[in-house]
Write a protein that holds these residues in place. Structure first.
Motif, PDB file in Angstrom:
ATOM      1  N   HIS A 196       0.874  -1.173   0.000  1.00 35.52           N
ATOM      2  CA  HIS A 196       0.000   0.000   0.000  1.00 35.52           C
ATOM      3  C   HIS A 196       0.915   1.228   0.000  1.00 35.52           C
ATOM      4  CE1 HIS A 196      -2.710   3.115   1.598  1.00 35.52           C
ATOM      5  NE2 HIS A 196      -3.681   2.388   1.076  1.00 35.52           N
ATOM      6  N   PRO A 197       0.526   2.332  -0.648  1.00 33.18           N
ATOM      7  CA  PRO A 197       1.418   3.500  -0.712  1.00 33.18           C
ATOM      8  C   PRO A 197       1.940   3.976   0.636  1.00 33.18           C
ATOM      9  CG  PRO A 197      -0.388   3.779  -2.258  1.00 33.18           C
ATOM     10  CD  PRO A 197      -0.686   2.525  -1.488  1.00 33.18           C
ATOM     11  N   THR A 198       1.150   3.829   1.694  1.00 27.02           N
ATOM     12  CA  THR A 198       1.616   4.277   3.012  1.00 27.02           C
ATOM     13  C   THR A 198       2.755   3.419   3.553  1.00 27.02           C
ATOM     14  OG1 THR A 198      -0.102   2.950   4.097  1.00 27.02           O
ATOM     15  CG2 THR A 198      -0.636   5.250   3.610  1.00 27.02           C
ATOM     16  N   ASP A 199       2.985   2.253   2.947  1.00 27.19           N
ATOM     17  CA  ASP A 199       4.060   1.378   3.410  1.00 27.19           C
ATOM     18  C   ASP A 199       5.439   1.978   3.179  1.00 27.19           C
ATOM     19  OD1 ASP A 199       2.194  -0.515   4.166  1.00 27.19           O
ATOM     20  OD2 ASP A 199       2.309  -1.593   2.264  1.00 27.19           O
ATOM     21  N   GLU A 200       5.535   2.966   2.310  1.00 25.75           N
ATOM     22  CA  GLU A 200       6.849   3.567   2.039  1.00 25.75           C
ATOM     23  C   GLU A 200       7.434   4.234   3.279  1.00 25.75           C
ATOM     24  OE1 GLU A 200       8.595   2.981  -0.954  1.00 25.75           O
ATOM     25  OE2 GLU A 200       6.938   1.561  -0.779  1.00 25.75           O
ATOM     26  N   ALA A 201       6.612   4.516   4.259  1.00 24.45           N
ATOM     27  CA  ALA A 201       7.122   5.061   5.526  1.00 24.45           C
ATOM     28  C   ALA A 201       7.937   4.035   6.296  1.00 24.45           C
ATOM     29  CB  ALA A 201       5.966   5.552   6.392  1.00 24.45           C
ATOM     30  N   ALA A 205      16.253  -0.170   3.172  1.00 26.53           N
ATOM     31  CA  ALA A 205      17.050  -0.574   2.016  1.00 26.53           C
ATOM     32  C   ALA A 205      16.105  -0.982   0.881  1.00 26.53           C
ATOM     33  CB  ALA A 205      18.019  -1.693   2.396  1.00 26.53           C
ATOM     34  N   TYR A 206      16.259  -2.199   0.337  1.00 29.64           N
ATOM     35  CA  TYR A 206      15.391  -2.639  -0.754  1.00 29.64           C
ATOM     36  C   TYR A 206      14.056  -3.157  -0.265  1.00 29.64           C
ATOM     37  CZ  TYR A 206      16.634  -7.394   0.618  1.00 29.64           C
ATOM     38  OH  TYR A 206      16.807  -8.550   1.329  1.00 29.64           O
ATOM     39  N   GLY A 207      13.898  -3.293   1.062  1.00 31.85           N
ATOM     40  CA  GLY A 207      12.692  -3.902   1.610  1.00 31.85           C
ATOM     41  C   GLY A 207      11.983  -3.009   2.610  1.00 31.85           C
ATOM     42  N   TYR A 208      11.375  -3.654   3.609  1.00 29.75           N
ATOM     43  CA  TYR A 208      10.528  -2.950   4.568  1.00 29.75           C
ATOM     44  C   TYR A 208      10.784  -3.483   5.973  1.00 29.75           C
ATOM     45  CZ  TYR A 208       8.115  -1.415   0.387  1.00 29.75           C
ATOM     46  OH  TYR A 208       7.849  -0.847  -0.830  1.00 29.75           O
ATOM     47  N   ARG A 209      10.548  -2.630   6.956  1.00 32.41           N
ATOM     48  CA  ARG A 209      10.709  -3.049   8.347  1.00 32.41           C
ATOM     49  C   ARG A 209       9.569  -3.976   8.765  1.00 32.41           C
ATOM     50  NH1 ARG A 209      12.452   2.344   8.408  1.00 32.41           N
ATOM     51  NH2 ARG A 209      10.359   3.090   8.902  1.00 32.41           N
ATOM     52  N   PRO A 210       9.789  -4.799   9.794  1.00 28.99           N
ATOM     53  CA  PRO A 210       8.810  -5.827  10.158  1.00 28.99           C
ATOM     54  C   PRO A 210       7.416  -5.310  10.500  1.00 28.99           C
ATOM     55  CG  PRO A 210      10.920  -6.294  11.177  1.00 28.99           C
ATOM     56  CD  PRO A 210      11.045  -4.941  10.553  1.00 28.99           C
ATOM     57  N   THR A 234       3.464 -10.793  -5.091  1.00 27.20           N
ATOM     58  CA  THR A 234       2.933  -9.471  -4.774  1.00 27.20           C
ATOM     59  C   THR A 234       2.528  -9.396  -3.302  1.00 27.20           C
ATOM     60  OG1 THR A 234       0.673 -10.034  -5.449  1.00 27.20           O
ATOM     61  CG2 THR A 234       2.136  -9.161  -7.141  1.00 27.20           C
ATOM     62  N   HIS A 235       2.450 -10.555  -2.639  1.00 27.99           N
ATOM     63  CA  HIS A 235       2.348 -10.573  -1.187  1.00 27.99           C
ATOM     64  C   HIS A 235       3.739 -10.334  -0.600  1.00 27.99           C
ATOM     65  CE1 HIS A 235      -1.352 -13.167  -1.922  1.00 27.99           C
ATOM     66  NE2 HIS A 235      -1.799 -12.142  -1.225  1.00 27.99           N
ATOM     67  N   PHE A 236       3.794  -9.624   0.512  1.00 25.06           N
ATOM     68  CA  PHE A 236       5.078  -9.439   1.170  1.00 25.06           C
ATOM     69  C   PHE A 236       5.660 -10.797   1.534  1.00 25.06           C
ATOM     70  CE2 PHE A 236       3.610  -5.040   2.217  1.00 25.06           C
ATOM     71  CZ  PHE A 236       4.706  -4.364   1.688  1.00 25.06           C
ATOM     72  N   HIS A 237       6.966 -10.951   1.341  1.00 23.79           N
ATOM     73  CA  HIS A 237       7.638 -12.196   1.688  1.00 23.79           C
ATOM     74  C   HIS A 237       9.075 -11.906   2.096  1.00 23.79           C
ATOM     75  CE1 HIS A 237       8.089 -11.537  -2.672  1.00 23.79           C
ATOM     76  NE2 HIS A 237       9.269 -12.149  -2.581  1.00 23.79           N
ATOM     77  N   ALA A 238       9.692 -12.886   2.738  1.00 13.49           N
ATOM     78  CA  ALA A 238      11.054 -12.723   3.248  1.00 13.49           C
ATOM     79  C   ALA A 238      11.685 -14.093   3.391  1.00 13.49           C
ATOM     80  CB  ALA A 238      11.042 -11.999   4.601  1.00 13.49           C
ATOM     81  N   VAL A 239      12.994 -14.113   3.643  1.00 12.41           N
ATOM     82  CA  VAL A 239      13.719 -15.363   3.899  1.00 12.41           C
ATOM     83  C   VAL A 239      14.456 -15.220   5.214  1.00 12.41           C
ATOM     84  CG1 VAL A 239      15.530 -16.937   3.104  1.00 12.41           C
ATOM     85  CG2 VAL A 239      13.986 -15.863   1.439  1.00 12.41           C
TER      86      VAL A 239
END
Length: 266
Positions: A196-201, A205-210, A234-239
């Protein structure tokens, strides 16, 4: 914290083989992930790992990636300009070099070819590469992720908003097959949560905080040798990082086009 409300359709499907129904459900968002054990035999995995030693494996740009990830083969999102266009000269040069190196490696068992053949059988039609101005995009990167990967999503139509492929992609899937796995850690995590656009907060780096996935339903999948995995990236994912053996996978994206065909790229 509020209890997580689970979507009964966002589940892991274990199957003996991929089917057209699995692909359609993932594209429609009515399944979480599909995994098929034993897509490659232990011997085929061992042969693939031997071939890895013959490939010119490098790493991602450390200025972009927060964790070290070894890889072979160009990925389109590494060749995106600041304006959201493809740096074509660099990309096609890297593609030609990767194809030549792949041919020199002489894989007796090509994990990418095996996976595409099985998936094409499931869909009922051969899967061809996505094309850009009539040229076939590279598909089938090798990635060794031992230190984990940040929470992120992949969506080519957002990465290249002006369009990139000759085909119109209306849904994107991610495929992985593991040829080496750790004894502990290295899990793939997929959340029922899209960007969602608000996720940019919450960028990191290349990803997002938890916190971007706090309170959302999650699938957590430990890699198994020779296993094939499909999910919607397109769902958030991680390793998760692993402290043990190497975690090596061959991977590509699948795109369902507006004409009902499947194409692939990396």
């Amino acid at each position: 914290m509020n209890a997580i409300i689970s979507d009964p359709l966002f589940t892991l499907i274990d199957a003996g083989a991929f089917t057209d129904g699995h692909l359609a459900a993932l594209a429609a968002g009515t399944a979480g992930a599909v995994r098929v054990p034993g897509l490659l035999s232990p011997q085929e995995c061992a042969e693939a790992v031997k071939a890895v030693e013959a490939l010119p494996v490098g790493t991602y740009d450390p200025a972009r990636m927060a964790t070290e990830i070894a890889r072979f083969g160009p990925a389109l999102n590494d060749y995106r300009t600041g304006g959201g266009e493809l740096d074509a000269d660099r990309y096609w040069q890297a593609t030609d070099e990767a194809r030549a190196a792949w041919a020199r490696a002489g894989l007796h068992c090509d994990p990418v070819a095996v996976a595409l053949q099985r998936l094409g059988q499931a869909w009922g039609a051969a899967i061809g590469p996505a094309t850009i101005g009539g040229r076939a995009a590279f598909g089938g990167t090798l990635r060794e992720i031992n230190n984990g990967a940040l929470i992120h999503y992949d969506e080519v139509v957002r990465e290249y908003p002006a369009g990139l492929f000759d085909q119109k992609v209306i849904a994107q899937l991610a495929f992985n097959v593991w040829v080496a796995v750790p004894s502990l850690g290295g899990e793939t995590r997929v959340w029922r949560r899209r960007w969602h656009p608000t996720d940019e907060a919450h960028r990191q780096a290349y990803g997002y905080r938890p916190e971007v996935v706090d309170g959302y339903q999650e699938l957590r999948l430990a890699p198994q040798l020779g296993e094939g995995l499909l999910f919607n990236p397109t769902h958030f994912h991680a390793v998760e990082p692993n402290p043990g053996r190497r975690r090596i996978a061959f991977a590509f994206f699948l795109g369902l086009t507006s004409t009902g065909h499947l194409v692939y790229w990396s």
